[in-house]
Design an enzyme around this catalytic site. Sequence first.
Site, short mmCIF file in Angstrom:
data_model
loop_
_atom_site.label_atom_id
_atom_site.label_comp_id
_atom_site.label_asym_id
_atom_site.label_seq_id
_atom_site.Cartn_x
_atom_site.Cartn_y
_atom_site.Cartn_z
N GLY A 55 0.86 -1.18 0.00
CA GLY A 55 0.00 0.00 0.00
C GLY A 55 0.90 1.23 0.00
N ARG A 94 10.21 -1.44 -5.04
CA ARG A 94 8.98 -1.49 -5.85
C ARG A 94 8.88 -0.19 -6.66
NH1 ARG A 94 3.64 -3.35 -3.05
NH2 ARG A 94 3.17 -3.84 -5.22
N ASP A 249 -1.54 4.91 -6.30
CA ASP A 249 -0.13 4.67 -5.98
C ASP A 249 0.76 5.77 -6.54
OD1 ASP A 249 -1.65 1.95 -6.32
OD2 ASP A 249 -0.07 1.66 -4.84
N ASN A 259 -3.34 2.85 -10.07
CA ASN A 259 -3.86 2.09 -8.92
C ASN A 259 -3.83 0.61 -9.30
OD1 ASN A 259 -5.04 2.23 -6.22
ND2 ASN A 259 -6.88 1.40 -7.15
N LYS A 260 -4.21 -0.23 -8.37
CA LYS A 260 -4.12 -1.68 -8.59
C LYS A 260 -4.76 -2.10 -9.91
CE LYS A 260 -2.30 -3.96 -6.45
NZ LYS A 260 -0.90 -4.30 -6.76
O1 MRU Z 1 0.48 -3.93 -4.50
P1 MRU Z 1 -0.05 -3.16 -3.33
O2 MRU Z 1 -0.93 -3.94 -2.42
O3 MRU Z 1 1.04 -2.41 -2.60
O4 MRU Z 1 -0.93 -2.11 -4.09
C1 MRU Z 1 -1.31 -0.94 -3.59
C2 MRU Z 1 -2.73 -0.95 -3.37
O5 MRU Z 1 -3.18 -1.54 -2.42
C3 MRU Z 1 -3.65 -0.30 -4.27
O6 MRU Z 1 -3.23 0.00 -5.51
C4 MRU Z 1 -4.34 0.80 -3.52
O7 MRU Z 1 -5.58 0.94 -4.03
C5 MRU Z 1 -3.59 2.09 -3.52
S1 MRU Z 1 -2.38 2.14 -2.31
C6 MRU Z 1 -3.13 3.01 -1.10
#
Ligand code: MRU
Length: 367
Positions: A55, A94, A249, A259-260
Amino acid sequence: MLVNGKHYRTIWLNKNDEKIVSIIDQTKLPHSFETLDLRTVEDFRCAIKDMTVRGAGLIGATAGYGMYIAALEAKNENFDDDIKKSGEILAATRPTAKNLSWAVERQIKKICDNNLSCDEKRKIAKAEAEAIANEDAEFCRKIGENGLEIIREISKKKNGKTVNILTHCNAGWLAFTDYGSALSPIYAAKNAGIDIHVWVDETRPRNQGASLTAWELGQEKVAHHLIADNCGGHLMQHGLVDMAIVGADRVSLGGDAANKIGTYLKALAAKDNNVPFYVAFPSSTFDFEIFDGVKEIPIEERGSEEVRIMSGKNKDGKVCEVQICPDSTPAKNWGFDVTPARLITKLITERGVFEPSKEAILKIYPI
Ligand code: MRU
């Protein structure tokens, strides 16, 4: 936020030994709640890389504390160089969340841009790590206040009937140090007595929606249903989604939001069905140096095993892994996608709610 009625943050300095930083091990949720101690820069590198913490906001806060541990590890003879090397190691873990490099750079500036003694620099590194974590929580709290007004308006228009909110992945308190970004307005609405219900996308391949968002909402007693990733469009067509709210992100100066993976498809469906689509994030997620998010935001590509193999609890209550495809099937695994500004109704940050455009962003965040 609450875990079995007790308040937790996602990362904290160990009370008995301030050379140790404790975290919630998010790879164990939702089936087991475990904490873990980080003692070395290598521990921090692994925790971010292996997604023990994840996150955007929490990755940033973890990097902030990692740089404090880097200051403890740095040799007096080579202090600033050692700090910068550790910063490079952490920043390389990352690629997509802007908060990571933002926190590393903030710490390097604070620690290295002065003529203080090494011990004084170590104190500064600790204070700055705490400041980054506290600021993340406070900004998320404010995002909750700002987003609450949007939910309140929808609730009024519906004469107090349930407001149905769709979210993707986990942008709750587990993704930050506290409160969350996308979930913070939801918690604020619940506390304000507004009738809400959340559609939780499972969020393949790592299922952060199913394992983390569903767990968080359950702990906070917010009404919700888990849905398969491809369900949102159908719900929108049938008037079952009043708004969508997701985290981010990295957000470009043009208002495009990474975002994800899968977020973009939800935004397209929302546009087609006139469902307002909000992106909530603290300003540490902005990347003011890029304009076109689709072209310029670096997208993480992760191992194919995350797509081929799923983990979960079996009938005997044991957590195990299963392969969901033939033995020889290859897979590809992009972690994020970018939702262009034209599909976003408004951005929600600690400073307010505004258009996803360069003009509006620069008005609120003059550089
Ligand atoms: O791969 P992650 O779990 O680190 O991904 C980030 C997220 O959880 C999402 O993209 C989220 O919606 C934004 S981060 C607050």
